[in-house]
Scaffold this motif. Structure first.
Motif, short mmCIF file in Angstrom:
data_model
loop_
_atom_site.label_atom_id
_atom_site.label_comp_id
_atom_site.label_asym_id
_atom_site.label_seq_id
_atom_site.Cartn_x
_atom_site.Cartn_y
_atom_site.Cartn_z
N ILE A 278 0.85 -1.19 0.00
CA ILE A 278 0.00 0.00 0.00
C ILE A 278 0.89 1.24 0.00
O ILE A 278 1.65 1.48 0.94
CB ILE A 278 -0.93 0.02 1.23
CG1 ILE A 278 -1.79 -1.24 1.25
CG2 ILE A 278 -1.81 1.26 1.22
CD1 ILE A 278 -2.59 -1.40 2.53
N LYS A 279 0.83 2.03 -1.06
CA LYS A 279 1.69 3.20 -1.19
C LYS A 279 1.07 4.46 -0.59
O LYS A 279 1.78 5.42 -0.26
CB LYS A 279 2.01 3.44 -2.65
CG LYS A 279 2.77 2.29 -3.30
CD LYS A 279 3.04 2.58 -4.77
CE LYS A 279 3.79 1.42 -5.42
NZ LYS A 279 4.04 1.66 -6.86
N GLU A 280 -0.26 4.47 -0.45
CA GLU A 280 -0.94 5.69 0.01
C GLU A 280 -2.15 5.30 0.85
O GLU A 280 -2.88 4.35 0.50
CB GLU A 280 -1.38 6.51 -1.20
CG GLU A 280 -2.00 7.85 -0.90
CD GLU A 280 -2.41 8.59 -2.16
OE1 GLU A 280 -2.60 9.82 -2.07
OE2 GLU A 280 -2.53 7.95 -3.22
N SER A 281 -2.38 6.00 1.93
CA SER A 281 -3.54 5.70 2.77
C SER A 281 -4.83 6.06 2.04
O SER A 281 -4.84 6.90 1.13
CB SER A 281 -3.46 6.48 4.08
OG SER A 281 -3.70 7.86 3.86
N ALA A 282 -5.92 5.44 2.46
CA ALA A 282 -7.22 5.72 1.84
C ALA A 282 -7.62 7.17 2.05
O ALA A 282 -8.21 7.80 1.17
CB ALA A 282 -8.28 4.78 2.42
N VAL A 283 -7.30 7.71 3.23
CA VAL A 283 -7.65 9.11 3.51
C VAL A 283 -6.95 10.04 2.53
O VAL A 283 -7.57 10.93 1.94
CB VAL A 283 -7.25 9.48 4.96
CG1 VAL A 283 -7.41 10.99 5.18
CG2 VAL A 283 -8.10 8.71 5.96
N SER A 284 -5.65 9.82 2.34
CA SER A 284 -4.89 10.66 1.42
C SER A 284 -5.41 10.52 -0.01
O SER A 284 -5.56 11.51 -0.74
CB SER A 284 -3.41 10.27 1.47
OG SER A 284 -2.66 11.00 0.54
N LYS A 285 -5.69 9.29 -0.41
CA LYS A 285 -6.20 9.04 -1.76
C LYS A 285 -7.55 9.72 -1.98
O LYS A 285 -7.80 10.35 -3.02
CB LYS A 285 -6.33 7.53 -1.98
CG LYS A 285 -6.63 7.12 -3.41
CD LYS A 285 -6.92 5.63 -3.51
CE LYS A 285 -5.74 4.77 -3.12
NZ LYS A 285 -6.02 3.33 -3.36
N PHE A 286 -8.43 9.61 -0.97
CA PHE A 286 -9.77 10.18 -1.09
C PHE A 286 -9.72 11.71 -1.13
O PHE A 286 -10.35 12.35 -1.97
CB PHE A 286 -10.64 9.71 0.08
CG PHE A 286 -12.04 10.25 0.04
CD1 PHE A 286 -12.94 9.82 -0.92
CD2 PHE A 286 -12.46 11.19 0.96
CE1 PHE A 286 -14.24 10.32 -0.96
CE2 PHE A 286 -13.75 11.70 0.93
CZ PHE A 286 -14.64 11.26 -0.04
N VAL A 287 -8.95 12.30 -0.22
CA VAL A 287 -8.85 13.76 -0.18
C VAL A 287 -8.23 14.29 -1.47
O VAL A 287 -8.69 15.28 -2.04
CB VAL A 287 -8.02 14.22 1.04
CG1 VAL A 287 -7.72 15.72 0.95
CG2 VAL A 287 -8.76 13.92 2.33
N GLY A 288 -7.20 13.59 -1.98
CA GLY A 288 -6.58 14.00 -3.23
C GLY A 288 -7.56 13.99 -4.39
O GLY A 288 -7.57 14.89 -5.23
N SER A 289 -8.40 12.95 -4.43
CA SER A 289 -9.41 12.85 -5.50
C SER A 289 -10.44 13.96 -5.38
O SER A 289 -10.87 14.53 -6.39
CB SER A 289 -10.10 11.48 -5.44
OG SER A 289 -9.19 10.45 -5.69
N CYS A 290 -10.85 14.28 -4.16
CA CYS A 290 -11.82 15.36 -3.94
C CYS A 290 -11.24 16.70 -4.38
O CYS A 290 -11.92 17.50 -5.03
CB CYS A 290 -12.24 15.41 -2.48
SG CYS A 290 -13.26 14.02 -1.95
N TYR A 291 -9.99 16.95 -3.99
CA TYR A 291 -9.32 18.19 -4.43
C TYR A 291 -9.29 18.28 -5.95
O TYR A 291 -9.57 19.33 -6.53
CB TYR A 291 -7.89 18.22 -3.88
CG TYR A 291 -7.71 19.11 -2.67
CD1 TYR A 291 -6.80 20.15 -2.69
CD2 TYR A 291 -8.46 18.92 -1.52
CE1 TYR A 291 -6.62 20.98 -1.59
CE2 TYR A 291 -8.30 19.72 -0.42
CZ TYR A 291 -7.38 20.75 -0.45
OH TYR A 291 -7.22 21.56 0.64
N SER A 292 -8.94 17.17 -6.59
CA SER A 292 -8.82 17.17 -8.05
C SER A 292 -10.15 17.48 -8.72
O SER A 292 -10.23 18.33 -9.61
CB SER A 292 -8.31 15.81 -8.52
OG SER A 292 -8.27 15.74 -9.92
N VAL A 293 -11.22 16.81 -8.29
CA VAL A 293 -12.51 16.99 -8.95
C VAL A 293 -13.10 18.37 -8.66
O VAL A 293 -13.90 18.90 -9.44
CB VAL A 293 -13.49 15.86 -8.54
CG1 VAL A 293 -14.07 16.10 -7.16
CG2 VAL A 293 -14.60 15.70 -9.56
N LEU A 294 -12.71 18.98 -7.55
CA LEU A 294 -13.16 20.33 -7.21
C LEU A 294 -12.28 21.41 -7.83
O LEU A 294 -12.57 22.60 -7.70
CB LEU A 294 -13.20 20.51 -5.69
CG LEU A 294 -14.28 19.73 -4.95
CD1 LEU A 294 -14.04 19.80 -3.44
CD2 LEU A 294 -15.67 20.27 -5.28
N GLY A 295 -11.18 20.99 -8.47
CA GLY A 295 -10.28 21.96 -9.07
C GLY A 295 -9.48 22.75 -8.05
O GLY A 295 -9.19 23.93 -8.25
#
Length: 259
Positions: A157-174
């Motif tokens: 596991i290279k990245e925690s689920a929290v980090s992955k989820f927050v990163g995806s939210c940031y991306s989709v929100l621009g």
């Protein structure tokens, strides 16, 4: 969306089917928005039977809501037909669910961490889809930092689920983040991608924006690699940027200003 098998946790409709579940959820969201749109259309049509000072505004809003109604009845989200900021402003107060960006988090079993999920036409193009194992994340949360890092390495596991989820939210929100460092706190500031240094300064304080001189800037990656600000200066990694500089994700900024 659930994708894991576990006899102790009965699945929805007695089977594990994330595509079906997402389809049903999207239908519920569309129906909730359709109800609001339908009610608003009825009210606007009644208002337009009598002359008022805002009749032209009501006509424009009615036309927009009828466009939204047509989209929803075609099983399309409201976000797919909003074309301008003016239209977005007209419907801002309604809080439509299908106007919001979407991230799909698939809760998988420990043996599915590398599995890819294709939701096809169920979701809009470019919708982020991430996988996480809720059970595994809970177990990781019970460990100290050193044990957690060792366990993650063993599991690949290279990245925690929290980090992955927050990163995806940031991306989709621009969104991106820049950081400021003071004597009493280190803080990350979320801003829209493409924000200028001047507007980023205003995010911290209106006085900083008003008296903006320069943005002393370096990036977190350089800081992590070199270890401290002195080494960053020696390596020529600190830049003085002006008002029009477009802030990058991970920038650490010291705003020079005078009021």
């Amino acid at each position: 969306m659930r994708a894991f098998d576990d006899p102790s946790v009965p699945p929805y409709r007695n089977s594990v089917n994330p595509v079906r579940d997402l389809t049903e959820l999207k239908t519920e969201l569309l129906l909730a928005d359709l109800e609001q749109v339908t009610v608003r259309i009825e009210r606007l049509e009644k208002q337009l039977t009598k002359p008022t000072k805002i009749q032209a505004q009501d006509k424009a809003e009615l036309a927009l809501h009828k466009k939204l109604q047509q989209a929803i009845e075609s099983e399309k989200p409201i976000s797919s037909v909003i074309e301008t900021d003016a239209e977005r402003e007209i419907i801002r107060s309604f809080g439509f669910l299908t106007l919001k960006p979407m991230v799909i988090a698939v809760n998988v079993g420990e043996n599915q961490l590398e599995q890819k999920f294709d939701f096809g036409e169920t979701v809009e193009k470019n919708t982020p889809v991430i996988t996480l194992c809720g059970k595994l994340e809970y177990e990781l949360s019970q460990l100290d930092d050193e044990s957690r890092a060792t366990f993650m390495a063993e599991m690949g596991i290279k990245e925690s689920a929290v980090s992955k989820f927050v990163g995806s939210c940031y991306s989709v929100l621009g969104l991106i983040s820049f950081l400021t460092v003071g004597s009493d706190e280190v803080r990350a500031w979320p801003i829209k991608q493409g924000t200028s240094a001047l507007d980023a300064a205003g995010k911290v304080h209106s006085d900083i924006k008003r008296g903006f001189i320069r943005a002393e800037t370096f990036n977190y990656k350089d800081f992590k690699e070199l270890g401290n600000e002195k080494a960053i200066k020696a390596g020529g990694k600190i830049r003085l940027e002006g008002k029009e500089y477009v802030v990058r994700d991970g920038d650490i900024i010291n705003f020079r200003f005078n009021v």
